[in-house]
Design an enzyme around this catalytic site. Structure first.
Site, PDB file in Angstrom:
ATOM      1  N   ASP A  72       0.756  -1.129   0.027  1.00 55.83           N
ATOM      2  CA  ASP A  72       0.076  -0.049  -0.036  1.00 55.83           C
ATOM      3  C   ASP A  72       0.761   1.175  -0.068  1.00 55.83           C
ATOM      4  O   ASP A  72       0.491   2.251  -0.456  1.00 55.83           O
ATOM      5  CB  ASP A  72      -0.919  -0.181   1.287  1.00 55.83           C
ATOM      6  CG  ASP A  72      -1.885   0.857   1.089  1.00 55.83           C
ATOM      7  OD1 ASP A  72      -2.272   1.484  -0.094  1.00 55.83           O
ATOM      8  OD2 ASP A  72      -2.536   1.428   2.059  1.00 55.83           O
ATOM      9  N   CYS A  92     -14.182  11.708  -1.497  1.00 54.96           N
ATOM     10  CA  CYS A  92     -14.401  10.372  -1.159  1.00 54.96           C
ATOM     11  C   CYS A  92     -14.326  10.224   0.356  1.00 54.96           C
ATOM     12  O   CYS A  92     -13.533  11.048   1.027  1.00 54.96           O
ATOM     13  CB  CYS A  92     -13.323   9.426  -1.521  1.00 54.96           C
ATOM     14  SG  CYS A  92     -13.326   8.003  -1.158  1.00 54.96           S
TER      15      CYS A  92
HETATM   16 FE1  SF4 Z   1     -16.809   4.560  -2.469  1.00 55.77          FE
HETATM   17 FE2  SF4 Z   1     -17.911   7.041  -2.565  1.00 55.77          FE
HETATM   18 FE3  SF4 Z   1     -17.583   5.844  -0.366  1.00 55.77          FE
HETATM   19 FE4  SF4 Z   1     -15.357   6.823  -1.826  1.00 55.77          FE
HETATM   20  S1  SF4 Z   1     -17.245   7.926  -0.947  1.00 55.77           S
HETATM   21  S2  SF4 Z   1     -15.464   4.638  -0.669  1.00 55.77           S
HETATM   22  S3  SF4 Z   1     -15.935   6.346  -3.880  1.00 55.77           S
HETATM   23  S4  SF4 Z   1     -18.654   4.830  -2.058  1.00 55.77           S
END
Ligand code: SF4
Ligand code: SF4
Length: 380
Positions: free
Chosen positions: A137, A218
């Protein structure tokens, strides 16, 4: 040296990898990643946000031979980390959600140990001339690219690696070696088809197009990587996630048949489900002790408290008011005070509003003052 063929050596390495607990293992040639230009594009769109480390060491990312000059092969191993929800520890409400990959012991430790054992195996077999570099990672290597090249799966539209049998709850590790191993055929076809479930389900719109993640939106980035304030407009979309997010994997049809992990280290530990109110009173010492072997230590104490404030604000959790008030008045970190103010504004009991007004008189940090003013305006 040995007279084993590169094909036979590859078979033996993969066999050993499976014995060491990898669920999948494959071999890619030590060459340039196939998707390097997409990575450059992603950076130029500034989708990496504050993750400055993603921009560094580009020469090494461009070609693994810049990481190990006489590299011949990249061994890629994947461990399934899926654990069903019903195995979560009992935690009093209200609870904060943690992404599945972080439910158990820190995966860096677990996968690195396996890769090092694989390197020891090669040295014992072939001699001390064998060199290897292991990454889990953190290194400058486009790991999902090599996983595709090693035949482990395809790049889903949610940007995860997906294997047709195991789904996407997979943690990856790579061992670059100077041993000529026969490569596996790459995984060429995508099996996403017309599906767009992950894109539609993402609460923050972070999947801006198939295979394209704007990390700045995100929840994983916002709750783990971001070192400052969470943008106000995104806070209500985070729900109760306090470390990462699994939504775009949970909706993926390829994960419907995900099987529970065989890896003991990935079985849920107490931090897999967090008591949100308890998080608000966590001291530095308690934080270090509780999360010593957990991936959650990356968020830092103040980061987890910031995230807990957002989750409690989203829940309009009245029971959290006394501790939020304490943080608002006394926490030395302005980011914590700012998010405590936001949560109090959302909960908006008489006490919460009174304390926000009081804090406005004493607060000297401009960002926190702005947050208090905005929160008060919204409850009027
Ligand atoms: Fe996936 Fe959207 Fe959650 Fe990021 S925010 S982990 S892209 S669902
Ligand atoms: Fe692909 Fe659908 Fe899974 Fe998204 S949800 S990764 S589009 S199969």
């Amino acid at each position: 040296m040995t007279n084993l063929t590169s094909e036979r050596l590859s078979q033996m390495v993969k066999q050993r990898g499976i014995e060491l607990g990898f669920d999948l293992i494959g071999i890619a040639p030590a060459q340039q990643p196939l998707t390097y230009r997409y990575y450059e594009q992603w950076l130029s769109l500034k989708f990496h946000g504050e993750m400055g480390y993603m921009e560094r060491r580009r020469e090494e990312r461009k070609d693994v031979r810049n990481l190990l000059p006489d590299a011949k092969a990249v061994i890629v191993g994947a461990v399934n980390y899926f654990v069903p929800d019903e195995h979560l520890p009992e935690t009093p409400e209200p609870r904060g959600k943690v992404a599945r990959y972080a439910w158990g012991t820190d995966y860096h430790e677990v996968l690195l140990r396996k890769l090092e054992a694989l390197l020891d195996y090669l040295r014992a077999l072939l001699g001390d001339w064998v060199k290897g570099k292991a990454y889990v990672d953190t290194g400058p290597i486009l790991e999902r690219d090599f996983a595709v090249q090693a035949g482990l799966g395809w790049f889903g539209k949610n940007t995860c690696l997906i294997n047709p049998k195991l789904g996407s709850y997979l943690l990856l590790g790579e061992l670059i070696v100077n041993v000529p191993l026969a490569a596996d055929p790459p995984f060429i076809r995508s099996h996403c088809g017309k599906c767009v479930r992950c894109i539609e389900a993402c609460p923050t719109g972070a999947l801006v197009a198939p295979h394209q993640l704007d990390a700045k939106r995100c929840i994983s980035y916002l709750t783990i990587e971001l070192k400052g304030s969470i943008p106000r407009e995104l806070r209500p979309l985070i729900g109760t996630w306090v470390f990462g997010c699994d939504i775009c994997q949970e909706v993926c049809p390829w994960n419907r048949k995900a099987k529970p992990t065989k890896e003991e280290a990935f079985k849920p530990r107490p931090w897999a489900s967090l008591e949100l109110i308890r998080l608000l009173e966590l001291s530095e010492d308690e934080f270090r002790e509780l999360f010593r072997h957990s991936p959650l230590k990356r968020a830092k104490r103040w980061g987890l408290i910031r995230n807990a404030c957002v989750a409690l604000g989203n829940l309009r959790e009245v029971r959290a008011v006394p501790l939020l008030v304490q943080l608002l008045h006394n926490d030395p970190n302005p980011i914590v005070r700012e998010h405590a103010a936001w949560a109090l504004g959302k909960i908006a009991t008489e006490e919460a509003i009174r304390e926000l007004r009081k804090a406005l008189e004493a607060e000297s940090n401009e960002t926190v003052r702005q947050e208090i003013l905005l929160s008060l305006n919204e409850v009027r």
